[in-house]
Motif scaffolding. Structure first.
Motif, PDB file in Angstrom:
ATOM      1  N   TRP A   1      46.393  30.558  33.717  1.00  0.00           N
ATOM      2  CA  TRP A   1      46.848  31.923  33.949  1.00  0.00           C
ATOM      3  C   TRP A   1      48.333  31.957  34.281  1.00  0.00           C
ATOM      4  O   TRP A   1      48.959  30.912  34.506  1.00  0.00           O
ATOM      5  CB  TRP A   1      46.028  32.560  35.078  1.00  0.00           C
TER       6      TRP A   1
ATOM      7  N   HIS B   1      41.818  38.090  39.955  1.00  0.00           N
ATOM      8  CA  HIS B   1      40.514  37.853  39.339  1.00  0.00           C
ATOM      9  C   HIS B   1      39.631  37.039  40.271  1.00  0.00           C
ATOM     10  O   HIS B   1      40.027  35.975  40.740  1.00  0.00           O
ATOM     11  CB  HIS B   1      40.685  37.149  37.996  1.00  0.00           C
TER      12      HIS B   1
ATOM     13  N   TRP C   1      50.125  35.834  39.493  1.00  0.00           N
ATOM     14  CA  TRP C   1      49.025  35.500  40.398  1.00  0.00           C
ATOM     15  C   TRP C   1      49.289  34.117  40.982  1.00  0.00           C
ATOM     16  O   TRP C   1      48.713  33.111  40.549  1.00  0.00           O
ATOM     17  CB  TRP C   1      47.704  35.521  39.635  1.00  0.00           C
TER      18      TRP C   1
ATOM     19  N   GLU D   1      46.727  41.282  29.902  1.00  0.00           N
ATOM     20  CA  GLU D   1      46.646  42.492  30.710  1.00  0.00           C
ATOM     21  C   GLU D   1      48.014  43.130  30.921  1.00  0.00           C
ATOM     22  O   GLU D   1      49.042  42.450  30.939  1.00  0.00           O
ATOM     23  CB  GLU D   1      46.031  42.172  32.073  1.00  0.00           C
TER      24      GLU D   1
ATOM     25  N   TRP E   1      46.434  42.370  43.160  1.00  0.00           N
ATOM     26  CA  TRP E   1      45.780  42.284  41.848  1.00  0.00           C
ATOM     27  C   TRP E   1      45.323  40.854  41.621  1.00  0.00           C
ATOM     28  O   TRP E   1      45.979  39.907  42.049  1.00  0.00           O
ATOM     29  CB  TRP E   1      46.801  42.705  40.796  1.00  0.00           C
TER      30      TRP E   1
ATOM     31  N   LYS F   1      43.318  45.909  29.515  1.00  0.00           N
ATOM     32  CA  LYS F   1      42.889  44.509  29.402  1.00  0.00           C
ATOM     33  C   LYS F   1      42.389  44.263  27.986  1.00  0.00           C
ATOM     34  O   LYS F   1      41.458  44.912  27.521  1.00  0.00           O
ATOM     35  CB  LYS F   1      41.787  44.211  30.422  1.00  0.00           C
TER      36      LYS F   1
ATOM     37  N   THR G   1      34.208  46.062  34.198  1.00  0.00           N
ATOM     38  CA  THR G   1      34.406  44.992  33.199  1.00  0.00           C
ATOM     39  C   THR G   1      34.012  43.628  33.757  1.00  0.00           C
ATOM     40  O   THR G   1      34.617  42.605  33.424  1.00  0.00           O
ATOM     41  CB  THR G   1      35.852  44.935  32.648  1.00  0.00           C
TER      42      THR G   1
ATOM     43  N   TRP H   1      32.288  37.406  37.412  1.00  0.00           N
ATOM     44  CA  TRP H   1      33.761  37.459  37.385  1.00  0.00           C
ATOM     45  C   TRP H   1      34.181  38.913  37.468  1.00  0.00           C
ATOM     46  O   TRP H   1      33.777  39.724  36.641  1.00  0.00           O
ATOM     47  CB  TRP H   1      34.212  36.808  36.100  1.00  0.00           C
ATOM     48  N   GLN H   2      35.012  39.261  38.469  1.00  0.00           N
ATOM     49  CA  GLN H   2      35.457  40.635  38.673  1.00  0.00           C
ATOM     50  C   GLN H   2      36.983  40.762  38.605  1.00  0.00           C
ATOM     51  O   GLN H   2      37.697  39.845  39.008  1.00  0.00           O
ATOM     52  CB  GLN H   2      35.010  41.182  40.046  1.00  0.00           C
ATOM     53  N   GLU H   3      37.437  41.904  38.112  1.00  0.00           N
ATOM     54  CA  GLU H   3      38.847  42.292  38.190  1.00  0.00           C
ATOM     55  C   GLU H   3      39.049  42.998  39.527  1.00  0.00           C
ATOM     56  O   GLU H   3      38.325  43.950  39.845  1.00  0.00           O
ATOM     57  CB  GLU H   3      39.190  43.245  37.050  1.00  0.00           C
TER      58      GLU H   3
END
Length: 300
Positions: free
Chosen positions: A229, A170, A234, A154, A168, A139, A41, A81-83
């Protein structure tokens, strides 16, 4: 008119393949978002349409097809952008299981379904069941007509009767052509914490206080972006910057970019390190942790 043929308001394009990866395009009058469910994703397009400003950044190699000889995160990293789940650092063993560098979520193909598809609002739900740990992640990405941005909700679930820990977050990067020398980065108090220097300047890496969970980047006198966020989930904001001043691999002085990345833990070589420090997400048997994130364009 079929929903997937709609060419006004909010709309979704699916059944697409881009450079060998399954792709989903979500857009409205002001913003276009391209997601690669076939590649973790990854978000590879964050386009403000009226100004033709794409906030997504690409490495010197960009997005390349998956090849057997280059299957790890770094070899496949295109920018964007990565999860990141369920670990942050290098490849290692955790409770007898091999964890890939930066976690398997960014390397896996996710399933998805269209949850809402009307001209006023669209929502797509992406899902993944991990192989390395008994975790499932859902997500939901939502976009509203006229708004230059999107919202992400999420839910991370432990699908086992055992306590499970995970890291966990981003991995979000910004770069040229959006970034220019003088671009200002600010935190929730509105004070500038960093001004981008000239190209060729030294870079660096550190952790900023996440505070209320918000930061903004703005070009001098121009367009910008705000990311907000859940800082309770996070609480660590990693700050990576590469201004082209280092000739070392893997980028060889080719880039001008910053990463502003929210995570559950500070940098750690292994998941066990985060567990020992008490920063890893702890999920009770069949427990769930939820979090949200929003991206919004800032106009001059």
């Amino acid at each position: 008119m079929r929903a997937d043929d709609r060419n006004f308001g909010c709309r979704i394009k699916r059944d697409l393949v881009y450079k060998g990866y399954e792709a989903v395009v979500m857009e409205n009058e002001a913003f276009r978002l391209t997601v690669l469910p076939g590649k973790g994703t990854d978000l590879i397009e964050l386009l403000h349409k009226p100004t033709d400003t794409d906030f997504a950044w690409f490495t010197r190699l960009g997005l390349r097809p998956k090849e057997a000889a280059f299957g790890d995160f770094q070899s496949q990293y295109e920018g964007g952008w990565q999860e990141i789940l369920p670990n942050l650092g290098g490849r290692h063993q955790h409770r007898g299981t091999e964890l890939e560098a930066y976690g398997e979520a960014a390397l896996s193909a996710w399933r998805y379904e269209i949850a809402e598809d009307g001209p006023a609002r669209i929502r797509v739900v992406f899902r993944l069941e991990l192989r390395s740990l008994p975790l499932a992640i859902e997500k939901s990405i939502e976009m509203t007509s006229g708004e230059a941005g999107f919202r992400l909700e999420e839910r991370l679930t432990n699908v086992s009767p055992s306590v499970v820990h995970a890291d966990w977050g981003h991995h979000i990067t910004f770069g040229e052509p959006f970034l220019v020398p003088g671009t200002l980065i600010s935190l929730p108090d509105g004070e500038t914490c960093y001004a981008l220097p000239a190209k060729g300047s030294p870079g660096g890496f550190g952790v900023l206080p996440a505070g209320a969970g918000r930061y903004a980047l703005r070009r001098p006198g121009g367009i910008g972006a705000e990311v907000s966020w859940d800082a309770e989930v996070w609480p660590y904001l990693w700050f990576w910057r590469d201004h082209g001043g280092e000739a070392s691999p893997p980028y060889f002085g080719s880039h001008y970019n910053v990463g502003l990345e929210m995570f559950s833990s500070p940098p750690a070589a292994a998941l066990e390190d985060s567990i020992a420090a008490g920063t890893a997400v702890c999920l009770a048997p069949y427990g769930t942790v939820s979090a949200s994130l929003a991206f919004q364009v800032l106009l001059p």
